[in-house]
Design an enzyme around this catalytic site. Structure first.
Site, mmCIF file in Angstrom:
data_model
loop_
_atom_site.group_PDB
_atom_site.id
_atom_site.type_symbol
_atom_site.label_atom_id
_atom_site.label_comp_id
_atom_site.label_asym_id
_atom_site.label_seq_id
_atom_site.Cartn_x
_atom_site.Cartn_y
_atom_site.Cartn_z
ATOM 1 N N ASP A 1 -0.963 6.614 6.515
ATOM 2 C CA ASP A 1 -2.096 5.723 6.274
ATOM 3 C C ASP A 1 -2.189 4.809 7.499
ATOM 4 O OD1 ASP A 1 -3.823 3.695 5.535
ATOM 5 O OD2 ASP A 1 -2.839 3.260 3.630
ATOM 6 N N TRP B 1 0.828 -1.209 0.000
ATOM 7 C CA TRP B 1 0.000 0.000 0.000
ATOM 8 C C TRP B 1 0.864 1.262 0.000
ATOM 9 C CZ3 TRP B 1 -4.081 -1.687 -1.907
ATOM 10 C CH2 TRP B 1 -4.583 -2.947 -1.539
ATOM 11 N N LYS C 1 -11.453 -1.999 8.208
ATOM 12 C CA LYS C 1 -10.576 -2.921 8.922
ATOM 13 C C LYS C 1 -10.835 -2.913 10.428
ATOM 14 C CE LYS C 1 -7.014 -2.445 5.397
ATOM 15 N NZ LYS C 1 -6.999 -3.829 4.900
#
Length: 361
Positions: free
Chosen positions: A171, A101, A195
């Protein structure tokens, strides 16, 4: 109906208490005669829902007054573009590459200017966090970017990078609200809700006010400007209303449990059960160096693709869902987010012990 133990990396397990409350309110939210799914986002009722959610989040994270909380759409992946579009002034961003990511965010930033990889752990399949104490930060960098918890590889920054005065962007998708953090150390954080705090469809951004300006890259769409959403209190357009409602319930659930200090203690206790077993097992091996292990995502392998496949098959039959590792790395991964009960981890370890006794040498 019996619920499985869901170890998915996201969309992931939600607190049963929250799901039951939402089910009770599905047809009629607090006497208004309709579901939150059907409610106008301009109504007083929804304004109360989103206002309470923001207030509870500010309380949980102790968010300073000079930061805005934004409930957005597009997931964390859309932030890969929004960050450079909004924060590039010199068109330079320094990226620490610790997984897929962070790498995708880095590649996206290259579309808008210069993205520098100032550190990476790709040399050892992202199994560790690189030393970030003295990085070659660019003099003209607009920000330094990290993915703080790496869902696929199971690593976590335990110490934030020395950005040498540059704005830190992070992030936090897979560790958001799992432990206390000092918001003032960041210029911007964002997290996909699916999540650890809610259903897919919501991304939460917390951004320092001085970073919210009209001075964005030419051609930046109205919907991709932080100022658009900050000025309209996340109601510029129809927001992901039901997702925000669920997030709000999760925030209250966290507060009732004692807040983020209590959550961190619970997560450490839960993760230790699995890591302690992995450290003594002769069959299963954790893939991350000990000092960089995530409390949220625990990847492990047997060393045999055939045994890995058998484990995934037998664990599913036993009521443990989504233990297969990410397609890019294989093996197994147990995501043990806030809402995973400790009994789920205990039963997983018990199953792993039985599997090892049955299939070990």
């Amino acid at each position: 109906m019996s619920r499985v133990y869901n170890f998915s990396a996201g969309p992931a397990v939600l607190p049963e208490e929250v799901l039951r409350e939402a089910a009770e309110e599905m047809m009629d939210y607090r006497g208004c005669g309709m579901s939150v799914m059907e409610m106008s986002h301009r109504s007083k009722m929804f304004e109360s829902i989103i206002g309470d959610a923001e207030a509870d989040l500010r309380d949980l994270l102790k968010i300073p007054d000079n930061y805005k909380v934004l409930f957005l759409q597009g997931g964390a992946s859309q932030q890969f573009a929004m960050v450079p579009m909004n924060l590039f002034k010199n068109r330079v961003g320094d990226y620490i590459i610790t997984g897929q990511w962070a790498k995708k965010a880095y590649q996206e930033a290259k579309l808008y200017g210069t993205a520098n990889a100032v550190a990476s752990s790709a040399d050892k399949t992202f199994s560790y966090i690189p030393d970030v104490s003295d990085l070659p930060i660019s003099d003209d960098a607009d920000y330094v970017y990290i993915c703080e918890n790496n869902t696929i590889y199971g690593t976590k920054f335990k110490t934030l990078p020395n950005t040498k005065g540059k704005t830190l962007v992070a992030d936090l998708s897979s560790c958001f609200l799992s432990e206390p953090i000092d918001i003032s150390k960041y210029g911007l954080i964002f997290a996909g809700a699916q999540k650890n705090v809610g259903p897919a469809g919501v991304v939460i951004a917390i951004i320092r006010e001085d970073l919210i300006t009209e001075d964005v890259l030419p051609g930046t769409p109205t919907m991709l400007r932080y100022k658009t959403h900050a000025d309209e209190k996340s109601l510029y357009n129809t927001p992901p209303a039901y997702g925000i409602y669920i997030c709000g319930k999760v925030f209250k659930w966290l507060k009732n449990l004692g807040g983020l200090e209590a959550m961190k203690e619970f997560n450490e206790k839960k993760a230790a059960i699995l890591y302690d077993y992995l450290d003594q097992s002769k069959m299963f091996t954790g893939t991350v160096v000990k000092e960089d292990r995530s409390l949220m995502n625990v990847p492990f392998v047997t060393g045999s693709e055939e045994l890995d496949a058998l484990f995934v098959k037998e664990s599913k039959a036993a009521g443990f869902e989504n233990l297969k590792g990410h397609r890019s790395v294989g093996g197994m991964r147990a995501s043990i987010y806030n809402a995973m009960p400790i009994e789920g981890v205990e039963k997983l370890v018990s199953f792993m012990k039985d599997f090892e006794a049955k299939h070990g040498k």
